[in-house]
Design a protein around this motif. Structure first.
Motif, PDB file in Angstrom:
ATOM      1  N   THR A 147       0.838  -1.208   0.000  1.00 20.88           N
ATOM      2  CA  THR A 147       0.000   0.000   0.000  1.00 20.88           C
ATOM      3  C   THR A 147       0.871   1.254   0.000  1.00 20.88           C
ATOM      4  O   THR A 147       1.102   1.860   1.037  1.00 20.88           O
ATOM      5  CB  THR A 147      -0.924   0.004   1.231  1.00 20.88           C
ATOM      6  OG1 THR A 147      -0.118   0.118   2.404  1.00 20.88           O
ATOM      7  CG2 THR A 147      -1.744  -1.266   1.319  1.00 20.88           C
ATOM      8  N   MET A 148       1.314   1.655  -1.181  1.00 15.65           N
ATOM      9  CA  MET A 148       2.190   2.832  -1.278  1.00 15.65           C
ATOM     10  C   MET A 148       1.385   4.107  -1.508  1.00 15.65           C
ATOM     11  O   MET A 148       1.570   5.116  -0.829  1.00 15.65           O
ATOM     12  CB  MET A 148       3.149   2.677  -2.469  1.00 15.65           C
ATOM     13  CG  MET A 148       3.979   1.428  -2.450  1.00 15.65           C
ATOM     14  SD  MET A 148       5.037   1.323  -3.918  1.00 15.65           S
ATOM     15  CE  MET A 148       3.841   1.071  -5.210  1.00 15.65           C
ATOM     16  N   LEU A 186      -4.633   4.671  -1.364  1.00 16.83           N
ATOM     17  CA  LEU A 186      -5.503   4.490  -2.525  1.00 16.83           C
ATOM     18  C   LEU A 186      -4.907   3.454  -3.473  1.00 16.83           C
ATOM     19  O   LEU A 186      -3.692   3.330  -3.553  1.00 16.83           O
ATOM     20  CB  LEU A 186      -5.610   5.780  -3.345  1.00 16.83           C
ATOM     21  CG  LEU A 186      -6.154   7.056  -2.745  1.00 16.83           C
ATOM     22  CD1 LEU A 186      -6.117   8.158  -3.802  1.00 16.83           C
ATOM     23  CD2 LEU A 186      -7.570   6.864  -2.262  1.00 16.83           C
ATOM     24  N   THR A 189      -3.338  -2.815  -5.456  1.00 14.20           N
ATOM     25  CA  THR A 189      -3.793  -4.097  -5.997  1.00 14.20           C
ATOM     26  C   THR A 189      -4.115  -5.010  -4.832  1.00 14.20           C
ATOM     27  O   THR A 189      -3.368  -5.041  -3.839  1.00 14.20           O
ATOM     28  CB  THR A 189      -2.663  -4.684  -6.882  1.00 14.20           C
ATOM     29  OG1 THR A 189      -2.638  -3.929  -8.091  1.00 14.20           O
ATOM     30  CG2 THR A 189      -2.859  -6.156  -7.174  1.00 14.20           C
ATOM     31  N   LYS A 234     -12.893  -0.179 -13.226  1.00 14.86           N
ATOM     32  CA  LYS A 234     -11.818   0.292 -14.124  1.00 14.86           C
ATOM     33  C   LYS A 234     -12.104  -0.088 -15.581  1.00 14.86           C
ATOM     34  O   LYS A 234     -13.004  -0.873 -15.863  1.00 14.86           O
ATOM     35  CB  LYS A 234     -10.479  -0.346 -13.725  1.00 14.86           C
ATOM     36  CG  LYS A 234     -10.107  -0.232 -12.260  1.00 14.86           C
ATOM     37  CD  LYS A 234      -8.693  -0.703 -12.009  1.00 14.86           C
ATOM     38  CE  LYS A 234      -8.457  -2.177 -12.281  1.00 14.86           C
ATOM     39  NZ  LYS A 234      -9.143  -3.088 -11.343  1.00 14.86           N
ATOM     40  N   ASP A 240      -8.107  -7.751 -10.812  1.00 21.11           N
ATOM     41  CA  ASP A 240      -7.412  -6.993  -9.768  1.00 21.11           C
ATOM     42  C   ASP A 240      -8.400  -6.014  -9.144  1.00 21.11           C
ATOM     43  O   ASP A 240      -8.947  -5.170  -9.846  1.00 21.11           O
ATOM     44  CB  ASP A 240      -6.235  -6.220 -10.402  1.00 21.11           C
ATOM     45  CG  ASP A 240      -5.593  -5.245  -9.424  1.00 21.11           C
ATOM     46  OD1 ASP A 240      -5.738  -5.467  -8.204  1.00 21.11           O
ATOM     47  OD2 ASP A 240      -4.957  -4.275  -9.885  1.00 21.11           O
ATOM     48  N   MET A 406       2.553   2.676 -11.152  1.00 25.51           N
ATOM     49  CA  MET A 406       3.900   2.764 -10.560  1.00 25.51           C
ATOM     50  C   MET A 406       4.606   4.087 -10.883  1.00 25.51           C
ATOM     51  O   MET A 406       5.694   4.106 -11.449  1.00 25.51           O
ATOM     52  CB  MET A 406       4.762   1.579 -10.977  1.00 25.51           C
ATOM     53  CG  MET A 406       4.435   0.325 -10.197  1.00 25.51           C
ATOM     54  SD  MET A 406       5.781  -0.854 -10.245  1.00 25.51           S
ATOM     55  CE  MET A 406       6.985  -0.069  -9.178  1.00 25.51           C
ATOM     56  N   GLN A 410       5.944   9.700 -16.244  1.00 25.31           N
ATOM     57  CA  GLN A 410       6.862  10.803 -15.939  1.00 25.31           C
ATOM     58  C   GLN A 410       7.960  10.391 -14.963  1.00 25.31           C
ATOM     59  O   GLN A 410       9.113  10.777 -15.123  1.00 25.31           O
ATOM     60  CB  GLN A 410       6.090  12.010 -15.394  1.00 25.31           C
ATOM     61  CG  GLN A 410       5.288  12.760 -16.450  1.00 25.31           C
ATOM     62  CD  GLN A 410       3.927  12.096 -16.739  1.00 25.31           C
ATOM     63  OE1 GLN A 410       3.597  11.064 -16.183  1.00 25.31           O
ATOM     64  NE2 GLN A 410       3.161  12.695 -17.621  1.00 25.31           N
ATOM     65  N   MET A 414      11.823  10.868 -15.447  1.00 23.54           N
ATOM     66  CA  MET A 414      12.618  11.675 -14.504  1.00 23.54           C
ATOM     67  C   MET A 414      13.820  10.876 -14.004  1.00 23.54           C
ATOM     68  O   MET A 414      14.926  11.382 -13.903  1.00 23.54           O
ATOM     69  CB  MET A 414      11.791  12.085 -13.270  1.00 23.54           C
ATOM     70  CG  MET A 414      10.601  12.979 -13.532  1.00 23.54           C
ATOM     71  SD  MET A 414      11.010  14.420 -14.478  1.00 23.54           S
ATOM     72  CE  MET A 414       9.915  14.247 -15.847  1.00 23.54           C
TER      73      MET A 414
END
Ligand SMILES: Cc1cc2nc3c(=O)[nH]c(=O)nc-3n(C[C@H](O)[C@H](O)[C@H](O)COP(=O)(O)OP(=O)(O)OC[C@H]3O[C@@H](n4cnc5c(N)ncnc54)[C@H](O)[C@@H]3O)c2cc1C
Length: 426
Positions: A147-148, A186, A189, A234, A240, A406, A410, A414
């Motif tokens: 949960t990142m 938020l 998965t 989705k 998922d 993930m 961008q 970066m």
């Protein structure tokens, strides 16, 4: 017809388990997924069709893959101390992804938080023993989640090289011998009530970019104070489930922290290549299935009294598609090879800026190619492109999602810029 395995792979460094694993997963896909796959979209909320296929893939009544990372002594397969953990994970991702990338992410994400405590040299034996029965003794699929992402932005949380976790708002406070966790996540998965265990990246000091303060704490999902929302609807990836998760004064033992100061941050940095390499496998898996379906289409439909593939205009497109799949598959394996330390060509650690940048770069490249290839295949199929009967539109919706998760495109760009151009502020 050529076999899809004729697309290039570096045979000299694939895992010794590769052939066996691919054989059993193809059988599982043929029997448990492909006959039902077209009805998965409608099953996004209930998982009535999807769940039995997961049980046969992950639980002991089937292939038992959910225990793969646990040490043999604890009932697992010991993949955590294999020299080819990345390469094996890549093969698993590709094979399950060929069948359904939504299933692939739900399955591989179950192993994802566990990589922080089960992969050598960072095995936490006490936690391994604590959680082994949950995964190794179950006939049915048991899921976990990493949960990142938080409402204020997931990319910044993954951008630990620059921000050191300072945007994290999920906090962990030590109270005696317990962590008390508060926060809101938020998208993970396997949320929306699917998982039994969460790996929770959080901070022990709000606003700090000191890596000492970055923590990964394991939280069994039935702990008091954990709540989850309903699954989001989705574009694809029905297998998922994703939702909101709230932690309200959630208490877990202090030793549920993955390792401790600095090493938690290091294992979090290392978790990123795992996710990117698996994403590459999902994408090339979907592309292999595209080849199978496209081959059938262009070999059976006719134009000017010749099969489609014998027309110059079509041959030009499908030749390019096949060529791109071939190159992407080589690149995906290269990303996995970078991950496997025994083959580390740079002599760097898994979490180094170079490894992160190069693996993210490959994932971004394969994502873009994949979105492009599926778009071109839709063009070749014409009106049959959006026809569910041909399965191309299903993957077309799914690969777009993989391109965006993930940290999005961008962050990949970066991190490549940071490494190759020595940028200091990205
Ligand atoms: C199917 C699915 C599964 C997922 N699974 C998980 C999971 O298992 N665990 C989990 O924690 N999350 C998961 N996510 C969430 C996903 O990883 C995040 O959505 C993603 O990291 C981006 O975070 P964000 O949505 O908060 O966007 P933000 O971080 O708010 O970014 C918003 C926009 O800004 C761009 N951006 C970001 N950084 C920069 C920059 N430096 N410069 C310029 N632009 C930038 C982004 O690319 C994006 O377009 C999942 C998402 C999906 C769709």
């Amino acid at each position: 017809m050529k076999h899809f395995d004729d697309f290039s792979r570096p045979l000299e460094y694939i895992s010794p388990m590769d052939k066996h694993l691919r054989t059993v997963i193809r059988k599982w896909a043929d029997e448990e997924v492909l006959p039902f796959r077209r009805r998965f979209d409608e099953d996004w909320k209930e998982h009535k069709l999807i769940e039995p296929a997961f049980d046969k893939l992950m639980g002991n009544k089937g292939l038992g893959l959910q225990k793969a990372l646990f040490p043999e002594e604890l009932g697992g397969w010991g993949l955590g101390h294999s020299d080819s953990t990345f390469m094996t994970s890549y093969a698993l991702s590709e094979e399950v992804g060929r069948a359904d990338t939504g299933m692939a992410v739900a399955f591989l994400v179950t192993l994802w938080p566990l990589t922080t405590i089960l992969i050598e040299p960072h095995v936490n034996w006490r936690l391994a023993k604590e959680f082994a029965p949950m995964f190794c003794n179950s006939d049915c699929a048991v899921f976990s989640a990493l949960t990142m992402t938080e409402p204020q932005g997931g990319a910044d949380i993954e951008n630990i090289g620059l921000l050191g976790g300072k945007t994290l708002r999920t906090t962990a406070r030590l109270d005696g011998d317990e962590w008390v966790i508060n926060g809101h996540k938020l998208w993970p998965t396997n949320s929306a009530g699917v998982s039994k265990l969460f790996g929770v990246p959080c901070t022990t000091k709000l606003g700090s970019s000191d890596l000492d303060d970055f923590a990964i704490i394991f939280v069994p999902t039935d702990t008091k104070g954990v709540s989850e929302g309903n699954p989001y609807e989705k574009a694809g990836m029905a297998a998922d489930k994703n939702s909101d998760i709230w932690f309200e004064d959630v208490r877990v033992p202090s030793w549920y922290r993955a390792h401790g100061p600095v090493l938690d941050a290091q294992t979090f940095v290392e978790v990123i290549p795992w996710g990117q390499v698996a994403s590459c496998g999902f994408l090339t898996g979907a592309m292999l299935n595209l080849y199978e379906r496209l081959y059938e289409f262009v070999s059976t439909r006719t134009y000017c009294n010749r099969t489609l593939k014998e027309n110059d205009a079509v041959a030009g497109v499908i030749g390019r598609i096949a060529g791109d799949i071939d190159i992407c598959r080589i690149l995906g394996h290269e990303a996995a090879r970078i991950g496997d330390r025994r083959n580390m060509p740079f002599g760097n650690e898994l979490g180094s800026e170079e490894t992160i940048a190069k693996i993210r770069n490959i994932k971004d490249f394969i994502s873009d190619k994949s979105v492009e290839i599926f778009g071109r295949a839709m063009d070749v199929l014409g009106a049959y492109g959006p026809d569910r009967e041909w399965d191309i539109e299903k993957h077309w919706r799914d690969v777009k999602i993989i391109q965006l998760w993930m940290g999005g495109k961008q962050l990949c760009q970066m991190e490549a810029a940071r490494y190759f151009f020595n940028c200091k502020t990205l």
